[in-house]
Write a protein that holds these residues in place. Structure first.
Motif, short mmCIF file in Angstrom:
data_model
loop_
_atom_site.label_atom_id
_atom_site.label_comp_id
_atom_site.label_asym_id
_atom_site.label_seq_id
_atom_site.Cartn_x
_atom_site.Cartn_y
_atom_site.Cartn_z
N HIS A 150 1.77 -1.76 5.23
CA HIS A 150 0.67 -0.92 6.20
C HIS A 150 1.54 0.02 7.40
N ILE A 187 -2.96 -6.97 1.63
CA ILE A 187 -2.18 -5.69 1.74
C ILE A 187 -0.92 -5.71 2.85
N VAL A 203 -7.64 2.48 1.73
CA VAL A 203 -8.10 1.55 0.86
C VAL A 203 -9.46 1.82 0.10
N LEU A 246 -4.98 -2.74 -7.51
CA LEU A 246 -6.10 -3.19 -6.52
C LEU A 246 -7.33 -3.31 -6.97
N ILE A 251 0.69 -1.27 -0.01
CA ILE A 251 0.02 0.21 0.08
C ILE A 251 0.78 1.10 -0.13
#
Length: 312
Positions: free
Chosen positions: A39, A36, A144, A24, A10
């Protein structure tokens, strides 16, 4: 990690945005799931949260049941073993769980549908680590959603004022050891999630399986630093099935593995209770006409679904 369901870093949302959003979005269109990583959530924070959750589930039954709210639909506090049943399933799931919700002021307009949290006095640090993880996953989930908004042609911040008071839930789950063979129950029956997206932290134990569009069950066991994020029914409805809410389950492990407990902690990201789930015009095309002519509030949809899974 399943080689078929993508895992994406991410951090690329900030360094390689267009490519990340495209990848994604493609993963969600195909699978309704993605892993993911990158993070930035310290493993120590995740471990500390799991530590207090395990300590709670190890308490005597009578102590745990003091935190069960009869008639509360499991919204806060403890839900005992053998209650939740997947929609349409004949047998209850083999799990017990706890719900942590959003902390809001008592004079909030949402207080009637978002009750105060309960905190077990018997477990030091439960509130600190439990709500700390809640806030961390809430922030990650918002990122997200920003990427998904861009993927379907919405402004990056489109979801921000629709989820900032969302009735989101952190659910620590304990699947106790299975001591009998040939039982009809499974740890979690085949189901779809109710909410916008779900973030599953600590999904490194085997058991999670995702049903492909071809009907095949695909195991999805992530690396320890990966959070599994999947689409829920509310987002499927909002996007007119552009993002599918994919059926998944938690299977019983074979042999001696079944004699071990399993823990997992999903975060169910919900919109604000009064958010109107109405099909986005940008997702309606000649090939994909609107499937839901009647809008419904997030709270109305939630209550409908809780009845179906035996929590209300």
């Amino acid at each position: 990690m399943s080689s078929r369901i993508p895992t994406l870093d991410i951090r690329r949302f900030d360094t390689d945005r267009d490519a990340f959003v495209a990848e994604l979005g493609a993963s969600y269109r195909e699978w309704g799931f993605a892993g993911i990583n990158g993070h930035g959530i310290p493993q120590a924070d995740i471990d500390a949260a799991y530590g207090v959750f395990k300590a709670f589930f190890a308490l005597p039954e009578d102590t745990k049941k003091r935190y069960h709210v009869p008639g509360g639909g499991g919204a806060r506090g403890y839900t005992p073993f053998g209650v939740e049943t997947a929609k349409g399933a004949k047998h209850f799931d083999l799990k017990e769980f706890w719900h942590i919700g959003r902390e809001i002021p008592d004079d909030s307009k949402y207080r009637d549908v978002m009750p105060p949290n309960l905190w077990p006095d018997e477990v030091p640090g439960f509130r600190e680590h439990g709500y700390g993880l809640y806030r961390t996953l809430d922030r990650l989930g918002s990122k997200v959603l920003s990427a998904l908004a861009l993927h379907i042609g919405l402004p990056e911040d489109w979801f921000a004022d629709k989820t900032h008071y969302g009735n989101s839930i952190l659910r620590p789950i304990h699947y106790p050891p299975i001591t009998a063979d040939d039982i009809p129950n499974v740890r979690a029956g085949a189901h779809e999630d109710i909410n916008l997206i779900t973030l599953l932290v600590g999904a490194s134990a085997a058991g999670l399986e995702v049903r492909s569009k071809q009907g095949e069950w695909v195991p999805f066991t992530s690396d320890a630093d990966t959070i599994v994020v999947n689409i829920g029914d509310m987002l499927q409805r909002l996007t007119n099935h552009v993002y599918p809410s994919t059926t998944h389950r938690v299977t019983n492990p074979p042999g001696e593995q079944a004699r071990k407990p399993r823990y997992s902690v999903p975060f169910f990201l919900h919109p604000n209770p009064d958010f109107l789930i109405d099909v986005l015009p940008s997702t309606v095309t000649p090939d994909n006409p609107s499937r839901y002519p009647e809008p419904i509030t997030a709270q109305g949809y939630l209550e409908e679904r809780l009845r179906e899974i035996k929590l209300k």
